[in-house]
Design an enzyme around this catalytic site. Structure first.
Site, PDB file in Angstrom:
ATOM      1  N   ASP A   1      45.312  42.580  38.579  1.00 32.90           N
ATOM      2  CA  ASP A   1      44.161  42.861  37.720  1.00 32.90           C
ATOM      3  C   ASP A   1      44.377  44.158  36.945  1.00 32.90           C
ATOM      4  O   ASP A   1      43.761  45.189  37.212  1.00 32.90           O
ATOM      5  CB  ASP A   1      42.897  42.933  38.576  1.00 32.90           C
ATOM      6  CG  ASP A   1      41.627  42.897  37.746  1.00 32.90           C
ATOM      7  OD1 ASP A   1      41.704  42.554  36.551  1.00 32.90           O
ATOM      8  OD2 ASP A   1      40.558  43.212  38.299  1.00 32.90           O
TER       9      ASP A   1
ATOM     10  N   HIS B   1      40.622  41.492  34.016  1.00 31.17           N
ATOM     11  CA  HIS B   1      39.422  40.665  33.891  1.00 31.17           C
ATOM     12  C   HIS B   1      38.459  41.208  32.831  1.00 31.17           C
ATOM     13  O   HIS B   1      37.453  40.567  32.530  1.00 31.17           O
ATOM     14  CB  HIS B   1      38.729  40.498  35.252  1.00 31.17           C
ATOM     15  CG  HIS B   1      37.941  41.683  35.714  1.00 31.17           C
ATOM     16  ND1 HIS B   1      38.412  42.576  36.643  1.00 31.17           N
ATOM     17  CD2 HIS B   1      36.704  42.114  35.385  1.00 31.17           C
ATOM     18  CE1 HIS B   1      37.498  43.496  36.871  1.00 31.17           C
ATOM     19  NE2 HIS B   1      36.442  43.242  36.116  1.00 31.17           N
TER      20      HIS B   1
ATOM     21  N   SER C   1      33.829  48.030  36.074  1.00 32.66           N
ATOM     22  CA  SER C   1      35.145  47.396  36.013  1.00 32.66           C
ATOM     23  C   SER C   1      36.059  48.064  34.990  1.00 32.66           C
ATOM     24  O   SER C   1      35.634  48.423  33.894  1.00 32.66           O
ATOM     25  CB  SER C   1      34.990  45.923  35.638  1.00 32.66           C
ATOM     26  OG  SER C   1      34.458  45.176  36.687  1.00 32.66           O
TER      27      SER C   1
END
Length: 282
Positions: free
Chosen positions: A142, A97, A235
């Site tokens: 992911d 992502h 992230s």
């Protein structure tokens, strides 16, 4: 004793979860629909009312400069948005992502406002996401590998991190790090990366915290009492256990670091054959 602890945690979680439903709260979930937030990070729209925010370091402290030579700073024209992990001289591991069209990668950096003598900047030569070169929106996978446009040299502040030789043990002490917000819900981005020590949580505890979540290819990590967590901006960064990368910061609930709401990480060991095959040129 471990089993007793897990069962006790599950009982607490179930009581808390039942109360939250009585209070009108909804479960968090995630799907493939990505929305850009005003902070330059991705959020996931859920089919329910609560939004899951793509992760961020809470409850930690500034990392020592010498402790993160593998940590990569990802940014573009809009600013910083993710972290990554240097695996060797030409490959960086991050979350799918975190994919952008104009990624730049800075290595050897600590304070983002200070230029370091051995600092190096690269751009992607190739990006491979979700076990595919074409699809980077599968949240159940992911993970993304970035091949740098030119090799980087090891230095005082640049050195790869080892891939896992075995899966992590439940209850393991681990460290997560990144330049993500250090306050929540108010967002405060630090100039330097922060580190916090957390634990790999048992699958039943994770499932009780997120009943609708698939347990495939993921880890839950944190502390059940809250106060320590990854958060908005972290992230793609590493979850490190025994000197090896075992997880990639993926998602979690916002505000971060709440009671019984651990962070969710991509389980790197489940992708080890894919990672090694790509790096080897296969």
């Amino acid at each position: 004793m471990v089993l007793i602890g897990v069962l006790a945690s599950l009982l607490i979680l179930q009581l808390s979860y039942s109360k939250s439903l009585d209070d009108g709260a909804k479960e968090s979930a995630y799907d493939d629909e990505i929305q850009q937030s005003s902070w330059g990070n991705s959020t996931v729209n859920t089919t329910l009312t609560e939004t899951v925010v793509i992760q961020l370091i809470m409850g930690g402290s500034e990392c020592y400069k010498s402790k993160h030579p593998f940590l990569v700073y990802l940014y573009n024209s809009a600013g910083f948005f993710c972290s990554g992990t240097l695996l060797n001289h030409e490959w960086v591991l991050t979350a799918a992502h975190c994919n952008r069209d104009d990624i730049q990668l800075k290595l050897g950096v600590h304070n983002v406002h200070v230029h370091y003598e051995d600092e190096q900047i690269r751009v992607p030569k190739e990006k491979l996401c979700c076990l595919s070169t074409k699809n980077c929106t599968q949240w159940s996978q992911d993970i993304m590998l970035i091949r740098l446009n030119s090799s980087v040299n090891n230095s005082k502040h640049i050195e790869p991190l080892s891939l896992p030789s075995r899966p992590p043990s439940m209850g393991s002490d681990c460290t997560v790090m990144g330049w993500g917000t250090i306050t929540s819900p108010k967002v405060t981005y630090p100039k330097v990366p922060h580190c916090v020590d957390i634990k790999i949580l048992h699958n039943p505890v994770c499932q009780a915290a997120y009943p609708t979540m698939s347990r495939k290819n993921i880890l839950c990590a944190g502390v059940l009492e809250g106060g320590k967590d990854s958060c908005k901006g972290d992230s793609g960064g590493p979850l490190i256990c025994d000197g090896q990368i075992q997880g990639i910061v993926s998602w979690g609930r916002f505000p971060c670091a709440q009671l019984l709401e651990p962070g969710v990480y991509t389980k790197v060991f489940d992708y080890i054959d894919w990672i090694k095959g790509i790096i080897a040129g296969n």
